[in-house]
Design an enzyme around this catalytic site. Structure first.
Site: not given
Length: 383
Positions: A75, A100, A134
């Site tokens: 990601d 993250c 996200e």
């Protein structure tokens, strides 16, 4: 470019960390990834862009003797968090941060791709640089656009998530569910407003909302098997305008978490029953809306996960940790519901947790992670 060095990898990670971008807006990230991949040996690879998902990238690696196509996903988006690490390479985009660890994810993916661009794999490979993990479920969007068709469809899919609680470079995994599925829930209660002194002429939705929230607390405690687990959290409640007016409307917003899709559906059904009961009891209109999108439980494939764990336990270069399931969400679960695969943790050893403004993963995790992953994938191709 030949094989990326540790210094190259750290430079890549710090650049990505400095310029984080939110879901579906990862334009500079896309351009940097593309430029970096174009600098690799192009003999075995083919780069593909997706006009309807313009910040995504796919890279195909031709195998020397392919028996299957192995997918690897990372990601690329960041979070709306204002960084407070004080690092010299802190985010230069105000209010946005790789809180993250997706900068770590991307760097490891580039390192793995770089290795196989220099050392042709036996099997074909597809690398997916995915936007919008996200929010806006980029994996589901890509799948529904038909991205994974023909030679671009992996037979099996792998991906990682960094974990501050594990030693830097360690690989963590488990059989079954790694991450919970998540479903957003919004509840609107509609009654009748009125003067605070004349409650008999109104229908108070603050009271109805309180009753609804109280009853919902019994779903997990009394309707869910304790060894299976589930979570319902209401984080927002809006009702009323002033202290001496009875609120005729209330809105409650929350999230459901479950380790299996069956559990999420069970909790959803019970929430509907509670909503219907409150509507009847209070003579109110109760509207309840659920949105799961692509955030299904990350349910690892048994056979592929067993093979990964067996490799990691016996590999002298890999520090393996068997982990417990987490109630955090990840949209890789949607892809794993369509294509068998495994998600695993990469330890980054930090005191701060994921989504924290002070998250500072150990960069020593990057080369260790790349080595473990490339060794596993080569092991997989030979077994």
């Amino acid at each position: 470019m030949s094989q990326l060095t540790k210094e190259d990898l750290i430079g890549i990670r710090r650049h990505l960390h400095e310029y984080p971008e939110l879901a579906m807006h990862e334009r500079a990230t896309h351009d940097y990834l593309l430029k970096t991949i174009q600098s690799f040996n192009q003999q075995y690879i083919e780069i593909r862009e997706i006009p309807k998902l313009p910040t995504a990238l796919l890279v195909y690696v031709n195998g020397s003797n392919p028996k299957r196509t192995i997918g690897y996903r990372t990601d690329i988006d960041a979070l709306p968090v204002s960084e407070k690490t004080g690092l010299p390479f802190s985010s230069k985009n105000p209010g946005v941060m790789h809180a993250c660890g997706h900068d770590i994810h991307m760097t490891v993916a580039l390192g793995v791709l770089n290795w196989f661009s220099e050392h042709q794999p036996a099997d074909n490979m597809v690398f997916f640089f995915q936007p919008a993990e996200e929010s806006e479920n980029g994996g589901k969007v890509a799948y529904e656009l038909g991205v994974f068709e023909g030679k671009w469809r992996p037979d099996e899919f792998y991906g990682l998530h960094d974990n501050p609680d594990l030693p830097a470079g360690a690989i963590g995994c488990r059989m079954g569910t790694l991450f919970a599925g998540t479903t957003e829930v919004n509840v609107d209660l509609i009654g009748k407003s009125g003067h605070a002194a004349y409650p008999q002429n109104a229908n108070d939705m603050v009271v109805a909302a309180a009753e609804f929230i109280g009853q919902v607390q019994t779903i997990v405690s009394r309707s869910v098997n304790p060894i299976e687990g589930g979570v319902i959290t209401f984080g927002k409640l809006d009702a009323g305008t002033i202290r001496n007016v009875i609120a005729g409307q209330a809105r409650i917003e929350g999230t459901i978490r479950g380790l299996t899709q069956k559990m999420i559906e069970h909790i959803v059904d019970r929430l509907k029953m509670v909503a219907n009961g409150v509507a009847t009891s209070y003579g109110a209109e109760v509207k309840i809306h659920f949105n799961q999108g692509g955030y299904l439980p990350v349910e690892n494939n048994d056979e592929l996960t067993r093979r990964l764990i067996e490799f990691a336990k016996q590999d002298p270069e890999t520090d393996f940790v068997e982990t417990q399931p987490a109630m955090t969400g990840e949209d890789f679960g949607y892809l794993l519901s369509k294509i068998p695969g495994t998600m695993f943790w990469l330890g980054v050893d930090d005191d701060s947790q994921l989504h924290s403004a002070t998250l500072n993963p150990k960069e020593s995790s990057i080369p260790k992670g790349i080595k473990s992953i490339t060794r596993f994938l080569e092991y997989r191709m030979n077994n």
